[in-house]
Design an enzyme around this catalytic site. Structure first.
Site, PDB file in Angstrom:
ATOM      1  N   ALA A  18       3.864   1.490  -1.128  1.00  9.60           N
ATOM      2  CA  ALA A  18       4.474   1.614  -2.460  1.00  9.60           C
ATOM      3  C   ALA A  18       3.507   2.235  -3.453  1.00  9.60           C
ATOM      4  O   ALA A  18       3.884   3.113  -4.246  1.00  9.60           O
ATOM      5  CB  ALA A  18       4.924   0.234  -2.952  1.00  9.60           C
ATOM      6  N   TYR A  78       0.850  -1.199   0.000  1.00  4.21           N
ATOM      7  CA  TYR A  78       0.000   0.000   0.000  1.00  4.21           C
ATOM      8  C   TYR A  78       0.878   1.240   0.000  1.00  4.21           C
ATOM      9  O   TYR A  78       0.661   2.179  -0.776  1.00  4.21           O
ATOM     10  CB  TYR A  78      -0.924   0.009   1.225  1.00  4.21           C
TER      11      TYR A  78
END
Ligand code: NAD
Ligand SMILES: CCCCC[C@H](O)/C=C/C=C\C=C\C=C\[C@@H](O)[C@@H](O)CCCC(=O)O
Length: 262
Positions: A153, A151
């Site tokens: 990233a 998430y």
């Protein structure tokens, strides 16, 4: 009102932050196209908004941001119905570390796909009227959350994409501003479901909850007010607006000056 005559598209409009974005845009005079994969919630919201604002002020279209076909059809219908697109709230997103490929497909690939397809209608070089695109990132797009690395990233990707597109738009003359909205914890279904969606990192749920308890949770209305600021302030392009219970902050990023080597 400031947005009279403006046509806005909101993805993930049926619930949570997207619903609040839809409402504040309507309150300020915009016509809003609601896109969401949750047809029941979308139709229910449209019914309620019809009573408050009139049937002609909104359009709900069932649209999955993972589908290029869905998005193309939604934007085509929008332009056919209302004549163009001025504002895009690129908001749809999920948090589920168990289905991390799907999360990348929605949060990052989907956001890029929606922005690129909207450009075909908004870009002044393609006959569009220009406008503003606000991508919903997260505070997790500015600093890592150990309990949801993928998430994190996706949201770092959304911030980077936004800033690069803002520069590309200025350099190319698209006439479109790109900004990222980076809220902290917000009381929505996504936030409530976190403990069951951390997959390999479920053992870190308590640490995250403690952080949320310490930081406090935002209301969707407060986040929507920040969206309105990014829409209305034409000086804002390439910004990442951090929204927290302690106030809001436009993030400054490192600047790498171009210089020849030694
Ligand atoms: N809640 C938070 O703490 C928080 C904080 C920062 C950023 N965000 C981001 O805000 C955005 C909205 O999150 P929320 O908290 O309102 O979540 P939510 O789950 O309450 O609402 C998300 C909406 O997006 C829709 N959606 C999901 N996948 C979709 C898809 N493939 N195509 C179209 N629509 C889709 C859902 O149906 C729902 O209506 C997300 O991008 C999220 O990452 C949330
Ligand atoms: C698992 C919660 C996800 C919520 C998703 C939503 O986008 C909200 C994010 C809210 C806050 C994010 C805070 C990020 C903080 C980082 O910058 C870092 O300072 C946190 C360090 C502690 C840690 O848990 O990694």
């Amino acid at each position: 009102m400031a947005l009279n005559g403006k046509i806005a598209v909101v993805t993930g409009a049926a619930l949570g932050i997207g619903k609040a974005m839809t409402e504040i845009l309507l309150q300020n005079g915009a016509t809003v196209v609601l896109l969401d994969v949750n047809e029941a919630a979308g139709k229910s919201l449209k019914e309620a908004l019809d009573k408050q604002y009139g049937r002609e002020k909104t359009l709900f279209l069932n649209c999955d941001v993972e589908s290029e076909e869905h998005i193309k059809a939604a934007f085509q219908k929008t332009v056919e119905t209302f004549g163009g697109i001025d504002i895009l709230c690129n908001n749809a997103g999920i948090l589920n570390e168990r289905t991390w490929e799907k999360m990348i497909s929605i949060n990052l690939v989907g956001a890029i796909r929606v922005a690129y397809l909207a450009l075909q209608h908004m870009n002044k070089l393609a006959g569009g009227r220009g406008g503003v695109i606000v991508n919903t990132a997260s505070m997790a797009g500015l600093g890592p959350l150990m309990s949801c690395p993928v998430y994190t990233a996706t949201k770092h990707g959304v911030v980077g994409f936004t800033r690069a597109m803002a520069a590309a738009s200025t350099a190319s003359g698209y006439g479109i501003r790109f900004n990222a909205l980076c809220p902290g914890f917000v009381q929505t279904d996504l936030f409530s479901a976190i403990p069951s969606n951390l997959g390999h990192y479920s053992h870190l749920a308590d640490a995250t909850q403690q952080m949320a308890d310490m930081m406090g949770t935002l209301t969707v209305s407060l986040v929507a007010e920040c969206l309105l600021e990014l829409v209305n302030d034409e000086t804002k392009n390439g910004e990442a607006l951090l929204v927290t219970t302690n106030g809001n902050k436009y993030i400054t990023f490192p600047v790498f000056t171009l210089s020849r080597g030694p």
